[in-house]
Design a protein around this motif. Sequence first.
Motif, short mmCIF file in Angstrom:
data_model
loop_
_atom_site.label_atom_id
_atom_site.label_comp_id
_atom_site.label_asym_id
_atom_site.label_seq_id
_atom_site.Cartn_x
_atom_site.Cartn_y
_atom_site.Cartn_z
N LEU A 55 35.47 -104.31 31.19
CA LEU A 55 34.36 -105.24 30.45
C LEU A 55 33.25 -105.04 30.46
CD1 LEU A 55 35.92 -108.53 32.91
CD2 LEU A 55 35.59 -107.96 30.36
N GLY A 56 32.88 -105.13 28.67
CA GLY A 56 31.27 -104.28 28.95
C GLY A 56 31.17 -103.29 27.90
N ASP A 57 31.92 -102.73 27.88
CA ASP A 57 32.53 -101.47 27.76
C ASP A 57 32.47 -101.78 26.08
OD1 ASP A 57 33.54 -98.33 27.74
OD2 ASP A 57 34.74 -98.88 25.69
N GLY A 61 34.96 -103.11 25.15
CA GLY A 61 35.20 -104.15 25.77
C GLY A 61 35.01 -106.01 25.43
N GLU A 65 37.33 -108.28 27.40
CA GLU A 65 37.43 -110.07 27.19
C GLU A 65 38.84 -111.02 26.80
OE1 GLU A 65 33.87 -112.22 26.12
OE2 GLU A 65 34.74 -111.41 24.38
N HIS A 292 31.18 -110.85 25.11
CA HIS A 292 30.89 -109.86 24.53
C HIS A 292 30.55 -109.93 23.87
CE1 HIS A 292 32.05 -105.71 25.01
NE2 HIS A 292 31.98 -105.74 23.44
#
Length: 463
Positions: A55-57, A61, A65, A292
């Motif tokens: 997550l957030g990559d 990401g 998600e 995201h």
Amino acid sequence: MGSKFSGKDLIKLGYPKNNTVNIALGLIHRYRKKEKKERALQEVKEVLLSPEKFLGDGTWGKVAEGLIKPVEVRMQQLKNQRAPFTIFGENEIDELAKRQLYDALKLPVAVQGALMPDAHGGYGLPIGGVLATENAVIPYGVGVDIGCRMSLSIFDLPASFFKGKDFQLQNILKENTKFGMYETHKIKHDHEVLERREFRDLPLLKSLHDKAYKQLGSSGGGNHFVEFGIVHLETVRPEWKIAPGTYLGVLSHSGSRGLGANIAKHYTYLATKQCPLPRNVQHLAWLDLNTHDGQEYWIAMNLAGDYAKACHDDIHRRIAKALGKRPVVTIENHHNFAWKEIVDGKEVIVHRKGATPAQEGVLGIIPGSMTAPGFIVEGKGNPLSLQSASHGAGRLLSRAQCKGTITKSSMTKELENQGVTLIGGAVDEAPMAYKNIHTVMKLQDELVNVLGTFTPKIVRMDK
């Protein structure tokens, strides 16, 4: 990639038969083209097994998600009632700009809006439009030129410094400023903004790093400028350590160049896919900040804003060096951006598209035209304007109208009459293309206090 990658490969790994497969395929083709198929398969398998880790990559990401909590895509309905709003200088504003604000106020995420007296029609939000939304950011509410801003350097040199130095000052502008799509500085400067980790973490930004490096310290086309002029300070602030009076000043107007334009294009496209809207408001598609893409746009937008500031800093540093003087005061502000602010006790996203932040005591510059003064202002923090003011005089004639009604010779004559030297510049930026700045300032005396003026003398623009 060795052999062709398909959705079947992902479904075999255990990917659900939904949009996540398309997202993953798109990312592989975009960012993993050169890798062996086995290596790319291994990566997407890792994401599938532990999505929470990704997550957030920057690259994976969005797939993570999609596996944990997919973004719901549904046709958005406009509300019947507009969110509350205030228009400043209604009689000076064209109907298109008003209609665009009214449409924006019916978005389900809209909280409050305002229109500044320099407003005119644009894409999405009108230019001069301010809109507060709930946990949502509208890429076209910020604009294509993210972080477009003003910057003024005041030098402890009297206005009389101009006498007999016209040619010398023109040369300083010619040698130290670059404009438009293709001009860049021969000697490039590094800047800490180019070392930011966002350029490494987000693949889109990584691909734009080289362009950002090359364009640092340059200005865009259109209404962007760098000019020498006379600063007249009526009121000074104690921290300025300068007396009221007249001084030499350098004023610049530009934004985040190709970096901001590419960010705007990429995330506008994503917003329109995730947030389908009726046709008349499709440019107002937003990104939910809990998604995201919303988070990523916010990071990229802030980087573009910092990069725009870095460009101005570079321009002013080059000119100060050529003058052999350091500025004693610098005043600057964004006018195409979104901020997290508190409205009625609640955090909202305030979009200012062609509007100057005007919180109580906050400084800004509102330019006029090539022959009209700009104003150095201090905000009054008026809640009705969402603590905003105009970002200039505002256009009276569109670019197309200018080309049909203003001749180069009539523009040259007007500049001569006002004692202004122009380097570059086209008829669509002629003084006659703009509203009367004095009228616009009168219409917003509830929004800002005027501390001084900047009168242009030598103006440099794109050809």
